[in-house]
Write an enzyme that holds these catalytic residues in place. Structure first.
Site, mmCIF file in Angstrom:
data_model
loop_
_atom_site.group_PDB
_atom_site.id
_atom_site.type_symbol
_atom_site.label_atom_id
_atom_site.label_comp_id
_atom_site.label_asym_id
_atom_site.label_seq_id
_atom_site.Cartn_x
_atom_site.Cartn_y
_atom_site.Cartn_z
ATOM 1 N N LYS A 1 0.847 -1.199 0.000
ATOM 2 C CA LYS A 1 0.000 0.000 0.000
ATOM 3 C C LYS A 1 0.878 1.243 0.000
ATOM 4 O O LYS A 1 2.009 1.212 0.473
ATOM 5 C CB LYS A 1 -0.867 0.024 1.279
ATOM 6 N N ARG B 1 -10.339 -11.605 2.028
ATOM 7 C CA ARG B 1 -11.114 -12.735 1.496
ATOM 8 C C ARG B 1 -10.336 -14.039 1.579
ATOM 9 O O ARG B 1 -10.909 -15.115 1.686
ATOM 10 C CB ARG B 1 -11.551 -12.420 0.052
HETATM 11 N N1 BES Z 1 -8.223 -3.736 4.418
HETATM 12 C C1 BES Z 1 -8.318 -3.338 3.055
HETATM 13 C C2 BES Z 1 -9.606 -2.566 2.763
HETATM 14 C C3 BES Z 1 -9.651 -1.161 3.280
HETATM 15 C C4 BES Z 1 -8.896 -0.159 2.695
HETATM 16 C C5 BES Z 1 -10.498 -0.866 4.318
HETATM 17 C C6 BES Z 1 -8.983 1.126 3.181
HETATM 18 C C7 BES Z 1 -10.588 0.429 4.795
HETATM 19 C C8 BES Z 1 -9.827 1.425 4.240
HETATM 20 C C9 BES Z 1 -8.308 -4.567 2.166
HETATM 21 O O1 BES Z 1 -7.520 -5.608 2.601
HETATM 22 C C10 BES Z 1 -7.769 -4.136 0.850
HETATM 23 O O2 BES Z 1 -6.647 -3.741 0.792
HETATM 24 N N2 BES Z 1 -8.591 -4.227 -0.171
HETATM 25 C C11 BES Z 1 -8.203 -3.818 -1.472
HETATM 26 C C12 BES Z 1 -8.796 -4.783 -2.464
HETATM 27 C C13 BES Z 1 -8.271 -4.626 -3.868
HETATM 28 C C14 BES Z 1 -6.815 -4.976 -3.917
HETATM 29 C C15 BES Z 1 -9.065 -5.523 -4.773
HETATM 30 C C16 BES Z 1 -8.715 -2.404 -1.712
HETATM 31 O O3 BES Z 1 -9.803 -2.069 -1.251
HETATM 32 O O4 BES Z 1 -7.997 -1.632 -2.349
HETATM 33 MN MN MN Z 2 -5.517 -5.399 1.964
#
Ligand code: BES
Ligand code: MN
Ligand code: ZN
Length: 492
Positions: free
Chosen positions: A278, A352
Site C-alpha cells: 500500500k 477474502r
Molecule cells: N483492508 C483493506 C480494505 C480497506 C482499505 C479498508 C482502506 C478500509 C480502508 C483490504 O484488505 C484491501 O486492501 N482491499 C483492497 C482490495 C483490492 C486490492 C481488490 C482495496 O480495497 O484496495
Molecule cells: Mn488489503
C-alpha cells in the site's frame, strides 16, 4: 455506571440534575410541559426568550427552578419531533452526556425515554440511551504515558411513566452492548505491535476464563491449520514474523442440540498490502483491519453479560499481512480448505483469503446462519461512505432481517447485489478463481469471492470498511457494527 429505571414524578424527584427535552421551534414535549406547569411556566419563558430553540445539539443548564425539586435542570435540544429516529435519538443521548460532563454532574435523572420516537418501543429507547452513555465513558489511554483523569457519570436514573420493567430491560441490554462496543474499540485502537493475532487469541481466552460457565475459547495454531488444509489463510501470514491464528469462541446459552448462529470476523492485525504494498499515506489506519474480529469479541462479551438462551459461535481469522522474502507473490496459487484453488493476483486483497478458509471451517457447526464481518474493501467507502456498512447476501430474508436490525438500532447497513453476473470478473486462467475482480464493483466482487465458500448454509457478509473507525482528529474505532449484530443475535 449505574442505570436505574424509576417510576416517579419528575417535578418532585430529588436529584442533582433533571434532564428534559425541547423540540425545535420551541415546542415542549409532554414530559417537559408537565415540568413547565409545575414551575409556573418558567421553562416556557426561557424557551420563548430564545435561550434554547430546541435544535439538535443545543443544551442549556438551569440552576434551581421554583416548583421543581431537582437542584438543576438540563434542557436538551432534540430537533424536529417528526424527524426523530433511532440515529437521532442516539445523538441526543451523546449530547446529553457531553453536557453533563462539561458541568461535572455525576448523577442525573432523565425524562428522555418519554420522547415519542417513531416505531421505537420503551425498551429500545432505554437501550439506545444506556448504550450511548456507556460508550461515552470510554477513552483510549492504554499507551499514553499520562492518562489523566476521566469524568464518568456515576448514576443515571431513567424516569418512566408505566413500563418500568421494559425500561429496566432496555437499560441492561444497552449497557452490555455499550461495554461490548468499548472492548471492540479498545482492541481496534491498540497498535499492531501490541494487538497481534496471538494477542487476539489471548483476549478470547481471557473472556472464556471470566465467563467460564458460558463460554469456551480455542486457538488453532499454524500447524493445526496446515493439517486442515487452510492454505489460503496461512498464505496471508507467510511474510510476517507473527503466527496466524484461527480463534474459536463458543457461547452456550441453550442446550447443545440447538443449532448455533456463527459470526466470523476478519482479523488482519496489520495490512501493509504485502508485496502489493500500500502507499505510505494513512497506512497506520491499517491497524484497524482487525475491527471485524474486534466486533466478534465485543459481541461475545455482551452475550456473556446478557446470557440469552441461544448458542453463538464467534470465529476470528487472524493474520498479519507483511512483505518479506517469504511473502506470497502476485500470481502465486494456493489450495483452499474447500479444495478450490485461488490465484492471488493482488496480495492486498487478503481479507477474502483468510475469510474463505474460516467460512469453510465453520461448516462443521451446522450453523443456523453465518454472518461475516470485515473491513474488506476501500471500494465500500467509495460506494456508501461512513454512514452505513455494506450488506451482501444471496438470502433475501436474511438480508432484510439484518437491514431492519440496522435501522432499528441506528447502526445501519445497505444491501448491494451479489448477482452471478459479477462472478465472471473472478475468472482465472490458472486457478479456479482469482482473488480480485478488477476495478469495477470491488465490494461486490469481494462478496462474490466469499459466496463461493458459503454454499452449505444461510450466509450474509457485512463490509465495515467505512463504519468501523473514524478518520481525522477523531481517529478511532467506533464499535460498529456491534449494535446491529447484537440486535440480530438477541431477537432473531
Ligand atoms: N483492508 C483493506 C480494505 C480497506 C482499505 C479498508 C482502506 C478500509 C480502508 C483490504 O484488505 C484491501 O486492501 N482491499 C483492497 C482490495 C483490492 C486490492 C481488490 C482495496 O480495497 O484496495
Ligand atoms: Mn488489503
Ligand atoms: Zn485488509
Amino acid at each position: 455506571m449505574q442505570f436505574t429505571a424509576k417510576t416517579a414524578n419528575p417535578a418532585t424527584l430529588t436529584t442533582d440534575c433533571l434532564v428534559a427535552a425541547v423540540f425545535d421551534d420551541k415546542v415542549l414535549p409532554e414530559a417537559t410541559q408537565a415540568l413547565d406547569d409545575a414551575s409556573g411556566r418558567v421553562l416556557s419563558k426561557i424557551v420563548a426568550a430564545g435561550d434554547i430553540g430546541g435544535k439538535l445539539g443545543q443544551t442549556l443548564l438551569l440552576q434551581k427552578v421554583d416548583g421543581i425539586r431537582a437542584k438543576r435542570i438540563l434542557l436538551v435540544g432534540c430537533g424536529k419531533a417528526k424527524e426523530l429516529d433511532a440515529k437521532k435519538y442516539g445523538a441526543i443521548m451523546r449530547n446529553t452526556y457531553r453536557a453533563l460532563k462539561q458541568h461535572s454532574i455525576d448523577s442525573a435523572a432523565l425524562t428522555l425515554t418519554a420522547l415519542p420516537v417513531a416505531q421505537l418501543s420503551p425498551t429500545r429507547k432505554a437501550e439506545i440511551l444506556a448504550r450511548n452513555f456507556e460508550m461515552q465513558t470510554y477513552r483510549y489511554v492504554t499507551t499514553k504515558s499520562r492518562p489523566g483523569t476521566n469524568f464518568t457519570l456515576k448514576e443515571a436514573v431513567v424516569l418512566t411513566e408505566r413500563d418500568r420493567g421494559a425500561t429496566a430491560k432496555g437499560l441492561a441490554t444497552g449497557a452490555a452492548i455499550g461495554r461490548g462496543m468499548n472492548l471492540t474499540r479498545e482492541l481496534g485502537n491498540l497498535p499492531a505491535n501490541i494487538c497481534t493475532p496471538t494477542f487476539l487469541g489471548k483476549e478470547a481466552q481471557r473472556l472464556a476464563r471470566r465467563y467460564s460457565r458460558l463460554m469456551t475459547a480455542q486457538t488453532l495454531t499454524e500447524t493445526q491449520m496446515r493439517r486442515l488444509g487452510m492454505n489460503s489463510l496461512l498464505s496471508v501470514g507467510n511474510g510476517s514474523d507473527q503466527d496466524s491464528a484461527l480463534i474459536i469462541m463458543k457461547y452456550q446459552g441453550a442446550p447443545a442440540r440447538e443449532q448455533p448462529h456463527v459470526i466470523v470476523g476478519k482479523g488482519i492485525t496489520f495490512d501493509t498490502g504485502g508485496i502489493s504494498l500500500k502507499p505510505g499515506l494513512g497506512m497506520d489506519e491499517m491497524k484497524f483491519d482487525m475491527c471485524g474480529a474486534a466486533s466478534v469479541l465485543g459481541c461475545m462479551q455482551a452475550l456473556c453479560e446478557l446470557k440469552p438462551a441461544i448458542n453463538v459461535i464467534g470465529v476470528i481469522a487472524a493474520a498479519e499481512n507483511m512483505p518479506s522474502g517469504r511473502a506470497t507473490k502476485p500470481g502465486d496459487i494456493v489450495t483452499t480448505m474447500s479444495g478450490q484453488t485461488v490465484e492471488i493476483l493482488n496480495t492486498d486483497a487478503e481479507g477474502r483469503l483468510v475469510l474463505c478458509d474460516a467460512l469453510t471451517y465453520v461448516e462443521r457447526f451446522k450453523p443456523k446462519t453465518v454472518v461475516d464481518i470485515a473491513t474488506l474493501t476501500g471500494a465500500c467507502i467509495t460506494a456508501l461512505g461512513t454512514v452505513c456498512s455494506g450488506l451482501m447476501s444471496p438470502d433475501d430474508e436474511l438480508a432484510q432481517t439484518l437491514y431492519l436490525c440496522g435501522i432499528e438500532t441506528g447502526d445501519p447497513c445497505w444491501r448491494l447485489p451479489l448477482w452471478d453476473d459479477y462472478q465472471e470478473q473472478l475468472n482465472s486462467n490458472f486457478a479456479d478463481i482469482a482473488n480480485i475482480g478488477g476495478p469495477k464493483a470491488g465490494t461486490v466482487t469481494a462478496g462474490c469471492f466469499l459466496a463461493r465458500f458459503t454454499k452449505k448454509y444461510r450466509w450474509a457478509h457485512l463490509d465495515i470498511a467505512g463504519t468501523a473507525w473514524q478518520q481525522g482528529a477523531e481517529k478511532g474505532a467506533t464499535g460498529r457494527p456491534v449494535p446491529l449484530l447484537m440486535e440480530y443475535l438477541l431477537n432473531h
